[in-house]
Design an enzyme around this catalytic site. Structure first.
Site, PDB file in Angstrom:
ATOM      1  N   HIS A 140      46.458  47.561  36.727  1.00 19.06           N
ATOM      2  CA  HIS A 140      45.482  47.791  37.797  1.00 19.06           C
ATOM      3  C   HIS A 140      46.100  47.456  39.155  1.00 19.06           C
ATOM      4  O   HIS A 140      47.099  46.752  39.242  1.00 19.06           O
ATOM      5  CB  HIS A 140      44.247  46.911  37.593  1.00 19.06           C
ATOM      6  CG  HIS A 140      43.319  47.419  36.540  1.00 19.06           C
ATOM      7  ND1 HIS A 140      43.509  47.165  35.201  1.00 19.06           N
ATOM      8  CD2 HIS A 140      42.192  48.186  36.612  1.00 19.06           C
ATOM      9  CE1 HIS A 140      42.539  47.733  34.497  1.00 19.06           C
ATOM     10  NE2 HIS A 140      41.723  48.362  35.327  1.00 19.06           N
ATOM     11  N   LYS A 144      42.443  43.250  41.980  1.00 18.65           N
ATOM     12  CA  LYS A 144      41.558  42.926  40.867  1.00 18.65           C
ATOM     13  C   LYS A 144      41.567  41.424  40.599  1.00 18.65           C
ATOM     14  O   LYS A 144      42.628  40.797  40.582  1.00 18.65           O
ATOM     15  CB  LYS A 144      42.025  43.678  39.617  1.00 18.65           C
ATOM     16  CG  LYS A 144      41.062  43.572  38.447  1.00 18.65           C
ATOM     17  CD  LYS A 144      41.450  44.540  37.338  1.00 18.65           C
ATOM     18  CE  LYS A 144      40.483  44.449  36.185  1.00 18.65           C
ATOM     19  NZ  LYS A 144      39.102  44.789  36.556  1.00 18.65           N
TER      20      LYS A 144
END
Lengths: 254, 254, 254, 254
Positions: A140, A144
């Site tokens: 990701h 995050k």
């Protein structure tokens, strides 16, 4: 399920000014067999939904608001497709309770509307019992906060369960010397590795291995438009599915 | 460097009955510009190398034997290509010392003869200063004892050094909630993730990212034949490189 | 299905001196619930199978020999797992005919025993109807004569069929200027790309895409040991499956 | 090169209301060592650039406008970073001519400002001579008109040239039976495969192979923000590079 252009399904959207809600409005408008009859956000009266004779309402609002919304919808016999987060087992029981008095009415609550993510999980479950070992890599963007991602952790638990049902023990691992963390997080006996880089969006890879071969299932998600086919599928399917359905995988008929 | 078929380089092999050594013998025999003039193993007399007028000797033996071998080779003016492990800084100094009296004679010691692994490291070093963040994933069969692999750890350190030279700080990471180990091992400020699965062989992936793009360099190694092009290149190049050379990257002229 | 160590399944192997057959012998010997009771090759008498009371026979022989072998096995009430190639629809009908008089007896004929390849095909079929577009990349060593590979072409046809059943048209493609061949081969409306490189073994990647997301299913096969779990699964399952079964996918119970 | 926050480089932007130009304005404003002193678009007077004492001007305009812009900039001693397309060899000669009378003044024209794409090409060139074979896969969204992409075709030619310089012949290919197009397009002796799927953005993969190993260089580009680090690097470097520079790779000092 698809009713066609002459008789489109009448859809209401809650949270219509939020980013997901706005995307839902556009996606529903673009589908020939669906039409937006009400697009509301915080502060608007829910009665506009009954006034507009909505058949299905899509809710991407807030954990604080979603239960009140759902009670209103169930009381008024309107089906619901819910992407709002924060559904505990207790909350799900409450919704089930409400639906008991409304035979024929359906509510779909799904933590993830990306078809690819749901399919990847399903295939991982199916493949699990055929392989000695499995590991998960999820990648990701670096903004995050949690590692591993909720989807990866959920996949790990589904795969672990399928392996246990098949009588498989955790895959052999000869590691005797490890720099702390190298072998990833252990989620229900499955190793999960979390990569964080700017430039990435949301990616998950499930790797299965046994002597001489590997099988990899990978899902790449670029942006929230990727949730729309799942939301629209939910809208079309929820009308024919009475009661509470949890998880998009249950409407895919795999 | 290539001398051609009419005047092939005369090559000796030490450790010729080991798996790597035997592969080297076959690879040298298959190269038109090289010929095997002696293939020895533990117990054989090193004098066979001078008797056969070897110009270059390839040593894949054992940390206990390699220094004695090298002393013999240097004393007899035979160049060496060494893949045997266990070279400390102290051992390298010893070899350098021996070579001082032999101008024109070369020894190449390399921890990794896989061209692709060496190129991947080199490219990673070159790319390092252009990207905000970098992480490494290495994947190996599940009989491997150490995590991360030596190659991945070495790559991490090279990349970290290149980043520091460019004045880069560690890439931003918003992780606030982590299941222990999810974010991998920290090797000199670079995150390294180690996957272990039967069916895998030896794979390394270096991922660079910045807003809107990623660059990935990946090396897949299937078996020890992958080291042969690097060994043969070393044999050809060491004749023209006096002194001690450490690392195949230094003979690649990138 | 697994009978356990005290009462192992009695397995015969035909083609036992061939590369696949020899690998099968070793794999059966290593499985605690199976035992090799006869290992024959061309020239040996088939009666050794009945003499050894084989319950299941694995046949990796030759298209010229396999039908005679199968007739013998069926006549003697021995189940068969067949990886030999060359089965036309006509040959399959012949075997079906023979089995008619042997209720309870099973024969499994499979063109591919790699579990991962079979699972990848199955998942691709399942995913097909949820995506606008699909393409296939298959990558093999550069000694392969045909492009695309049989497995990739078969996958393309299965995916195309699943798309047609779901009423999907071929994915949109805006290509107006193409260097000949850039967009790959068209196999039943699905684009297939064949990469050939030394260093590769056998790899297949099925890519599905729609706005905002892609789903990739990838199978990597390193060597013939990868077929063994599929062969052993076939041996265990064929005893409980009367009649002719074509394709390993039919014993996987997905 | 970086002048720092106290003395930022004064930057003008042409085409500032276009999508790339607007992204450039935001990126320059966000860089502490740069400042936007003029942001113009079609219809604005170029004299605003001299009035604002711009030192470097970034031009993402139109092939019809860019030469007039460049003449103005050169005449006024303003350096330029140009991403506008349509530069033929003839146009480049014209710019070189203009610069002859302005020693010390620099112009950078680059067809691709994505650092990753430029690095991938550079590494591919460097790796080319060490491998028997190479193929390229490029993957883009299905709204793209040309196949292969300009970047992939350019990479193929650079790699082919490096192979020829090293005396390498085209990699062996045993294909004797091919469904038309399966083996991709042949661009200067290098096979290029073009995948088109919705959900993809812009991706390029260069695969090198030899017995036992492969090396893969992959670039993934998500959106036009990926060009900004290259544009900003160009702005900082062009001040120290007199004359015409073509291609971002020439300011990377690899």
């Amino acid at each position: 399920m698809t009713r066609g252009e002459n008789n489109p399904i009448r859809v209401g959207v809650l949270g219509a000014r939020g980013r997901m809600g706005a995307t839902v409005v556009r996606a529903v408008e673009a589908a020939p067999d669906l039409e937006v009859v009400a697009a509301l956000d915080a502060g608007d009266e829910l009665s506009a939904l009954t006034g507009a004779r909505a058949e299905v309402v899509v809710d991407f609002t807030h954990p604080d608001a979603v239960l009140d919304n759902l009670r209103f919808l169930v009381e008024n016999g309107i089906a619901a497709v819910v992407g709002t987060t924060g559904f505990t087992e207790e909350r799900l029981s409450t919704v089930r309770e409400w639906l008991r008095d409304k035979p024929g009415l359906g509510v779909l609550v799904a933590p993830n509307f990306a078809l690819g993510a749901v399919l990847a999980m399903r295939f991982a479950q199916q493949a699990a019992r055929f392989y000695e070992s499995v590991e998960i890599i999820e990648l990701h963007h670096n903004r995050k906060a949690d590692a591993p991602s909720g989807t990866a952790a959920h996949t790990a638990r589904l795969v672990a369960e399928a392996r246990r049902e098949a009588g498989l023990k955790p895959g052999a691992d000869a590691t005797t010397s490890e720099v702390d963390g190298a072998r990833g997080a252990l989620v229900d006996e499955v190793r999960v590795h979390s990569v964080r880089l700017p430039g990435l969006v949301a990616h998950e890879e499930i790797l299965f291995g046994q002597e001489g071969e590997t099988l990899t299932i990978r899902h790449d998600s670029m942006d929230r438009t990727s949730f729309m086919p799942g939301v629209l599928l939910g809208v079309r399917e929820v009308l024919g599915r009475p009661g509470l359905t949890v998880g998009l995988e249950n409407v895919l008929d795999l």
